[in-house]
Design a protein around this motif. Structure first.
Motif, PDB file in Angstrom:
ATOM      1  N   LEU A   1      42.066  45.476  51.725  1.00 32.84           N
ATOM      2  CA  LEU A   1      41.289  44.623  50.859  1.00 32.84           C
ATOM      3  C   LEU A   1      42.147  43.298  50.382  1.00 32.84           C
ATOM      4  N   VAL A   2      43.162  43.480  50.176  1.00 31.25           N
ATOM      5  CA  VAL A   2      44.129  42.488  49.611  1.00 31.25           C
ATOM      6  C   VAL A   2      43.994  41.151  50.696  1.00 31.25           C
ATOM      7  N   LYS A   3      44.307  41.926  51.908  1.00 27.00           N
ATOM      8  CA  LYS A   3      44.109  40.820  53.000  1.00 27.00           C
ATOM      9  C   LYS A   3      42.720  40.126  53.219  1.00 27.00           C
ATOM     10  N   ILE A   4      41.726  40.866  53.118  1.00 29.03           N
ATOM     11  CA  ILE A   4      40.285  40.385  52.995  1.00 29.03           C
ATOM     12  C   ILE A   4      40.325  39.187  52.150  1.00 29.03           C
ATOM     13  N   LYS A   5      40.736  39.398  50.876  1.00 30.50           N
ATOM     14  CA  LYS A   5      40.883  38.483  49.816  1.00 30.50           C
ATOM     15  C   LYS A   5      41.640  37.235  50.299  1.00 30.50           C
ATOM     16  N   ARG A   6      42.765  37.397  50.699  1.00 32.66           N
ATOM     17  CA  ARG A   6      43.594  36.484  51.247  1.00 32.66           C
ATOM     18  C   ARG A   6      43.039  35.507  52.186  1.00 32.66           C
ATOM     19  N   VAL A   7      42.311  36.161  52.943  1.00 24.81           N
ATOM     20  CA  VAL A   7      41.858  35.440  54.327  1.00 24.81           C
ATOM     21  C   VAL A   7      40.625  34.623  53.828  1.00 24.81           C
ATOM     22  N   LEU A   8      39.837  34.994  52.933  1.00 21.56           N
ATOM     23  CA  LEU A   8      38.779  34.393  52.248  1.00 21.56           C
ATOM     24  C   LEU A   8      39.267  33.020  51.687  1.00 21.56           C
ATOM     25  N   ALA A   9      40.349  33.344  50.883  1.00 27.29           N
ATOM     26  CA  ALA A   9      40.959  32.266  50.125  1.00 27.29           C
ATOM     27  C   ALA A   9      41.546  31.118  50.841  1.00 27.29           C
ATOM     28  N   ARG A  10      41.981  31.591  51.710  1.00 24.83           N
ATOM     29  CA  ARG A  10      42.718  30.562  52.880  1.00 24.83           C
ATOM     30  C   ARG A  10      41.757  29.398  53.271  1.00 24.83           C
ATOM     31  N   HIS A  11      40.519  29.897  53.409  1.00 27.40           N
ATOM     32  CA  HIS A  11      39.479  28.832  53.965  1.00 27.40           C
ATOM     33  C   HIS A  11      38.804  28.270  52.716  1.00 27.40           C
ATOM     34  N   ASP A  12      38.701  28.852  51.707  1.00 32.56           N
ATOM     35  CA  ASP A  12      38.180  28.491  50.267  1.00 32.56           C
ATOM     36  C   ASP A  12      38.833  29.029  49.254  1.00 32.56           C
ATOM     37  N   PRO A  13      39.511  28.069  48.589  1.00 31.50           N
ATOM     38  CA  PRO A  13      40.597  28.710  47.502  1.00 31.50           C
ATOM     39  C   PRO A  13      39.650  29.540  46.310  1.00 31.50           C
ATOM     40  N   LEU A  14      38.560  29.085  46.226  1.00 28.36           N
ATOM     41  CA  LEU A  14      37.770  29.965  45.123  1.00 28.36           C
ATOM     42  C   LEU A  14      36.982  31.020  45.500  1.00 28.36           C
ATOM     43  N   SER A  15      36.995  31.432  46.917  1.00 26.22           N
ATOM     44  CA  SER A  15      36.522  32.641  47.467  1.00 26.22           C
ATOM     45  C   SER A  15      37.474  33.712  47.521  1.00 26.22           C
ATOM     46  N   PRO A  16      36.797  34.993  47.224  1.00 25.94           N
ATOM     47  CA  PRO A  16      35.462  35.582  46.816  1.00 25.94           C
ATOM     48  C   PRO A  16      35.409  35.083  45.332  1.00 25.94           C
ATOM     49  N   GLN A  17      34.145  34.302  45.092  1.00 23.51           N
ATOM     50  CA  GLN A  17      34.038  34.338  43.551  1.00 23.51           C
ATOM     51  C   GLN A  17      33.864  35.617  42.722  1.00 23.51           C
ATOM     52  N   GLU A  18      33.441  36.600  43.359  1.00 25.41           N
ATOM     53  CA  GLU A  18      33.154  37.884  42.605  1.00 25.41           C
ATOM     54  C   GLU A  18      33.626  39.099  43.498  1.00 25.41           C
ATOM     55  N   ILE A  19      34.369  39.705  42.662  1.00 25.39           N
ATOM     56  CA  ILE A  19      35.180  40.989  43.437  1.00 25.39           C
ATOM     57  C   ILE A  19      34.378  42.032  42.471  1.00 25.39           C
ATOM     58  N   MET A  20      33.350  42.622  43.128  1.00 27.78           N
ATOM     59  CA  MET A  20      32.556  43.698  42.313  1.00 27.78           C
ATOM     60  C   MET A  20      32.923  44.867  42.596  1.00 27.78           C
ATOM     61  N   LEU A  21      33.500  45.760  41.545  1.00 29.41           N
ATOM     62  CA  LEU A  21      33.796  47.116  41.647  1.00 29.41           C
ATOM     63  C   LEU A  21      32.683  48.097  41.314  1.00 29.41           C
ATOM     64  N   VAL A  22      32.137  49.016  42.344  1.00 22.98           N
ATOM     65  CA  VAL A  22      30.964  49.830  42.085  1.00 22.98           C
ATOM     66  C   VAL A  22      31.740  51.175  41.825  1.00 22.98           C
ATOM     67  N   LEU A  23      31.240  51.664  40.674  1.00 20.52           N
ATOM     68  CA  LEU A  23      31.853  53.025  40.181  1.00 20.52           C
ATOM     69  C   LEU A  23      30.774  54.079  39.833  1.00 20.52           C
ATOM     70  N   ASP A  24      31.207  55.200  40.296  1.00 20.27           N
ATOM     71  CA  ASP A  24      29.915  56.183  39.903  1.00 20.27           C
ATOM     72  C   ASP A  24      30.324  56.972  38.600  1.00 20.27           C
ATOM     73  N   ALA A  25      28.975  56.919  37.852  1.00 20.75           N
ATOM     74  CA  ALA A  25      29.491  57.345  36.530  1.00 20.75           C
ATOM     75  C   ALA A  25      29.757  58.817  36.345  1.00 20.75           C
ATOM     76  N   SER A  26      29.288  59.607  37.219  1.00 19.56           N
ATOM     77  CA  SER A  26      29.553  61.065  37.055  1.00 19.56           C
ATOM     78  C   SER A  26      31.014  61.379  37.616  1.00 19.56           C
ATOM     79  N   GLN A  27      31.793  60.440  37.850  1.00 19.68           N
ATOM     80  CA  GLN A  27      33.046  60.534  38.191  1.00 19.68           C
ATOM     81  C   GLN A  27      34.062  60.708  36.842  1.00 19.68           C
ATOM     82  N   GLY A  28      33.362  60.591  35.914  1.00 17.13           N
ATOM     83  CA  GLY A  28      33.949  60.633  34.431  1.00 17.13           C
ATOM     84  C   GLY A  28      35.454  59.775  34.343  1.00 17.13           C
ATOM     85  N   GLN A  29      36.501  60.511  34.091  1.00 22.24           N
ATOM     86  CA  GLN A  29      37.876  59.744  33.544  1.00 22.24           C
ATOM     87  C   GLN A  29      38.371  59.423  35.041  1.00 22.24           C
TER      88      GLN A  29
END
Length: 325
Positions: free
Chosen positions: A220-248
């Motif tokens: 994931l860090v590599k994906i972020k780095r590759v995108l930023a190499r071509h557009d320093p602002l990208s990705p503009q949003e890193i959205m984490l999806v969490l399952d509420a039923s997982q609790g703590q």
């Protein structure tokens, strides 16, 4: 553009969502208000009542540290003789929860720019990333944005097929390669395609991974780095999806993903299942990460922008209130 603010039919849909949210968070015994009336049957609030409330909060996935903060505030009000009855306790609790959640209720803002606005979706297997992508794509289209999807989960052929199904349903192009392809290459190809076609928003799926899998997290860090190499602002949003039923465990996931990637927004899913809703509180209290959306079901309208006051009302509503709203 502030996401979710342009549709004229939104208020009616939002009202229906709030009603469903209340009902689903309060299936069976309401996790807080119902117990509050039992904690003080005579109506008098004392230290014993607060101690039992503390246990209820911990059991509702609020977490020890955040619970202690909430109870400490209520104890100070009790010492000042401000908690005279159940109504005062409920109002004090409502205020405490709102104080924690209001700062993180920040809508997703799609900035107008020359290059595509990239949303990188991350999270563990089963959290609901692909379904969230489909719903998000639909909502973005409804707000007037052109959208493209990138099938960055190259480990599972079924993941690509599922994303393509969402793409067909929403009439959205999906950029994909063969199973086992380099995810960073797939997502970069999608970025180039989106830029050449003047697409407003590129949503990139990624393989689900446990927060403890260092190699996959590095990817994931590599994906972020590759995108930023071509557009320093990208990705503009890193959205984490969490399952509420997982609790703590959802809290642990948020900490690990944020440490590795710098998460910019969270979507919490499956609040219609066994989740009690409390996990949003320690995430907001400790990480201060923006909560973009919450989800309570499979339909497109079952995912809505997070509203702190409405969420607190849903948490503290009784079964009757949930049914009558």
């Amino acid at each position: 553009m502030v996401f979710g603010k342009t549709k004229t039919k939104e208020p009616a849909k939002k009202a229906g969502f709030v009603k469903r949210l209340r009902a689903r968070l309060n299936r069976g015994d309401s996790w807080l208000t119902y117990d509050l009336t039992k904690l003080a049957p005579g109506g008098n609030i004392d230290a014993d009542v607060l101690e039992e409330l503390e246990a209820a909060l911990v059991m509702a996935d609020v977490g020890v540290d955040t619970t202690e903060r909430i109870i400490a505030g209520l104890q100070r009000r009790l010492d000042r003789k401000e908690l005279k009855d159940i109504a005062a306790l409920q109002e004090g609790l409502r205020r405490a929860l709102s104080d924690i959640l209001t700062p993180v209720a920040q809508p997703l803002v799609i900035a107008e720019q020359q290059n595509p606005f990239v949303i990188l979706m991350v999270g563990v297997n089963g959290a609901g990333k692909t379904t969230t992508i489909g719903k998000l794509a639909r909502r973005l289209q409804d707000d007037g944005h052109s959208v493209m999807l990138a099938a960055g989960d190259t480990f599972r052929a079924a993941a690509v097929e599922q994303l393509q199904a969402w793409g067909e349903r929403n009439n959205v192009s999906v950029i994909a390669q063969q199973t086992g392809a380099d995810p960073a290459a797939v997502i970069f190809d999608a970025y180039e395609a989106a830029r050449s076609r003047n697409i407003d928003v590129l949503i990139a799926d990624t393989a689900g991974r446990l927060q403890t899998q260092a190699g996959l997290m590095d990817e994931l860090v590599k994906i972020k780095r590759v995108l930023a190499r071509h557009d320093p602002l990208s990705p503009q949003e890193i959205m984490l999806v969490l399952d509420a039923s997982q609790g703590q465990n959802a809290m642990v996931q948020a900490e690990k993903f944020h440490a590795a990637l710098g998460v910019t927004g969270i979507t919490v899913t499956k609040l219609d299942g066994s989740a009690k809703g409390g996990i949003l509180l320690p995430i907001a209290d400790k990480l201060r990460l923006p909560v973009r959306f919450i989800g309570i079901g499979e339909q497109a309208d079952d995912m809505q922008p997070f509203d702190a006051d409405e969420f607190v009302d849903a948490l503290l509503s009784t079964d009757n209130a949930a049914q009558d709203s």
